[in-house]
Design a protein around this motif. Sequence first.
Motif, mmCIF file in Angstrom:
data_model
loop_
_atom_site.group_PDB
_atom_site.id
_atom_site.type_symbol
_atom_site.label_atom_id
_atom_site.label_comp_id
_atom_site.label_asym_id
_atom_site.label_seq_id
_atom_site.Cartn_x
_atom_site.Cartn_y
_atom_site.Cartn_z
ATOM 1 N N ASP A 45 35.686 42.582 -17.205
ATOM 2 C CA ASP A 45 34.753 41.818 -16.363
ATOM 3 C C ASP A 45 34.904 40.317 -16.597
ATOM 4 O O ASP A 45 34.760 39.521 -15.658
ATOM 5 C CB ASP A 45 33.314 42.252 -16.636
ATOM 6 C CG ASP A 45 32.999 43.646 -16.104
ATOM 7 O OD1 ASP A 45 33.782 44.145 -15.270
ATOM 8 O OD2 ASP A 45 31.994 44.226 -16.521
ATOM 9 N N ALA A 48 37.846 39.278 -14.628
ATOM 10 C CA ALA A 48 37.496 39.299 -13.205
ATOM 11 C C ALA A 48 36.656 38.079 -12.832
ATOM 12 O O ALA A 48 36.883 37.443 -11.794
ATOM 13 C CB ALA A 48 36.752 40.583 -12.863
ATOM 14 N N ASP A 49 35.688 37.730 -13.678
ATOM 15 C CA ASP A 49 34.842 36.567 -13.403
ATOM 16 C C ASP A 49 35.653 35.280 -13.419
ATOM 17 O O ASP A 49 35.433 34.388 -12.589
ATOM 18 C CB ASP A 49 33.715 36.480 -14.444
ATOM 19 C CG ASP A 49 32.684 37.587 -14.287
ATOM 20 O OD1 ASP A 49 32.658 38.229 -13.215
ATOM 21 O OD2 ASP A 49 31.921 37.813 -15.236
ATOM 22 N N GLN A 52 37.361 34.442 -10.309
ATOM 23 C CA GLN A 52 36.478 34.034 -9.213
ATOM 24 C C GLN A 52 35.977 32.600 -9.390
ATOM 25 O O GLN A 52 35.296 32.074 -8.510
ATOM 26 C CB GLN A 52 35.279 34.977 -9.122
ATOM 27 C CG GLN A 52 35.629 36.380 -8.650
ATOM 28 C CD GLN A 52 34.401 37.272 -8.537
ATOM 29 O OE1 GLN A 52 33.454 37.159 -9.312
ATOM 30 N NE2 GLN A 52 34.408 38.163 -7.554
ATOM 31 N N SER A 97 40.877 39.684 -8.800
ATOM 32 C CA SER A 97 39.605 39.793 -9.521
ATOM 33 C C SER A 97 39.016 41.193 -9.372
ATOM 34 O O SER A 97 38.575 41.809 -10.353
ATOM 35 C CB SER A 97 38.614 38.747 -9.006
ATOM 36 O OG SER A 97 37.339 38.932 -9.574
ATOM 37 N N ALA A 98 39.012 41.708 -8.150
ATOM 38 C CA ALA A 98 38.475 43.047 -7.902
ATOM 39 C C ALA A 98 39.303 44.113 -8.614
ATOM 40 O O ALA A 98 38.757 45.090 -9.156
ATOM 41 C CB ALA A 98 38.428 43.318 -6.402
ATOM 42 N N GLN A 99 40.619 43.936 -8.644
ATOM 43 C CA GLN A 99 41.482 44.893 -9.345
ATOM 44 C C GLN A 99 41.187 44.889 -10.843
ATOM 45 O O GLN A 99 41.143 45.941 -11.479
ATOM 46 C CB GLN A 99 42.950 44.539 -9.105
ATOM 47 C CG GLN A 99 43.428 44.830 -7.692
ATOM 48 C CD GLN A 99 44.863 44.370 -7.489
ATOM 49 O OE1 GLN A 99 45.223 43.230 -7.818
ATOM 50 N NE2 GLN A 99 45.688 45.240 -6.954
ATOM 51 N N ALA A 100 40.967 43.685 -11.402
ATOM 52 C CA ALA A 100 40.662 43.589 -12.832
ATOM 53 C C ALA A 100 39.339 44.264 -13.153
ATOM 54 O O ALA A 100 39.204 44.977 -14.156
ATOM 55 C CB ALA A 100 40.628 42.116 -13.258
ATOM 56 N N ARG A 101 38.360 44.077 -12.288
ATOM 57 C CA ARG A 101 37.038 44.651 -12.545
ATOM 58 C C ARG A 101 37.051 46.180 -12.455
ATOM 59 O O ARG A 101 36.278 46.857 -13.145
ATOM 60 C CB ARG A 101 36.012 44.070 -11.562
ATOM 61 C CG ARG A 101 34.563 44.229 -12.049
ATOM 62 C CD ARG A 101 33.588 43.573 -11.103
ATOM 63 N NE ARG A 101 33.840 42.171 -10.874
ATOM 64 C CZ ARG A 101 33.473 41.184 -11.701
ATOM 65 N NH1 ARG A 101 32.840 41.480 -12.820
ATOM 66 N NH2 ARG A 101 33.724 39.925 -11.407
ATOM 67 N N SER A 102 37.913 46.708 -11.627
ATOM 68 C CA SER A 102 37.909 48.165 -11.419
ATOM 69 C C SER A 102 38.996 48.892 -12.207
ATOM 70 O O SER A 102 39.050 50.125 -12.158
ATOM 71 C CB SER A 102 38.084 48.465 -9.923
ATOM 72 O OG SER A 102 39.349 48.018 -9.464
#
Length: 217
Positions: A45, A48-49, A52, A97-102
């Motif tokens: 996370d 991911a942050d 962004q 970012s979305a790939q890292a978070r998921s």
Amino acid sequence: MLRKTIIAGWLAMVPAMAMACETALLLAIDVSNSVDGAEYRLQADGLADALQDSQIVETMVRDQVAVAVVQWSGVDQQALSIPWTRITGPGLAAQVSAQARSMERAFILSGTATGDVISAALPLFDQVPDCKRKVIDISTDGTANAGDDVRMIRTRAERAGVTINGIGIESMGLTITNYLRSSVITRDGFVMTARMHRDYPAAIRAKILREITRVIS
């Protein structure tokens, strides 16, 4: 007429020059046995942050930064979780970012082979040959306890023109930070310290920003 032709030719080159890749940044996240599920989540996370963050996104788009993410642990345990992505616009930064978070954790209950992740990372830069700078960003909360000799692999990285930086995730003292400084980072690299995994999100943001803007302390 000749002068107009020269100017027109120069203007035609400007978009191509602007599209040059300034930095290829490979982010290597430690998922060895010492990292529990909550700590892994803080790393994913936090990354991911950071991707962004408006300042990071603006710089990545301007310099066409290429980003990849590797999860690593013991010998033969390195997974390319996010392949090279050229950040040519905010939408691509949001995608990474979305790939890292998921992304799911690649390994559990395994050792720490720091040299092996560097060995695995070096050939990946062949996929981004146009990037001027090549950087491996290693995050870890432990010293190597398995695999190849880290200092020998570091020498290979230096000869290949690859910079290695590090984040030492400390529980107390500066054991990991000092280990990274003495045995892992290249001569042109740097180390940052995160106090416990909860400080990792702020540290990775500051570290990525420094890596892509070439700030020198």
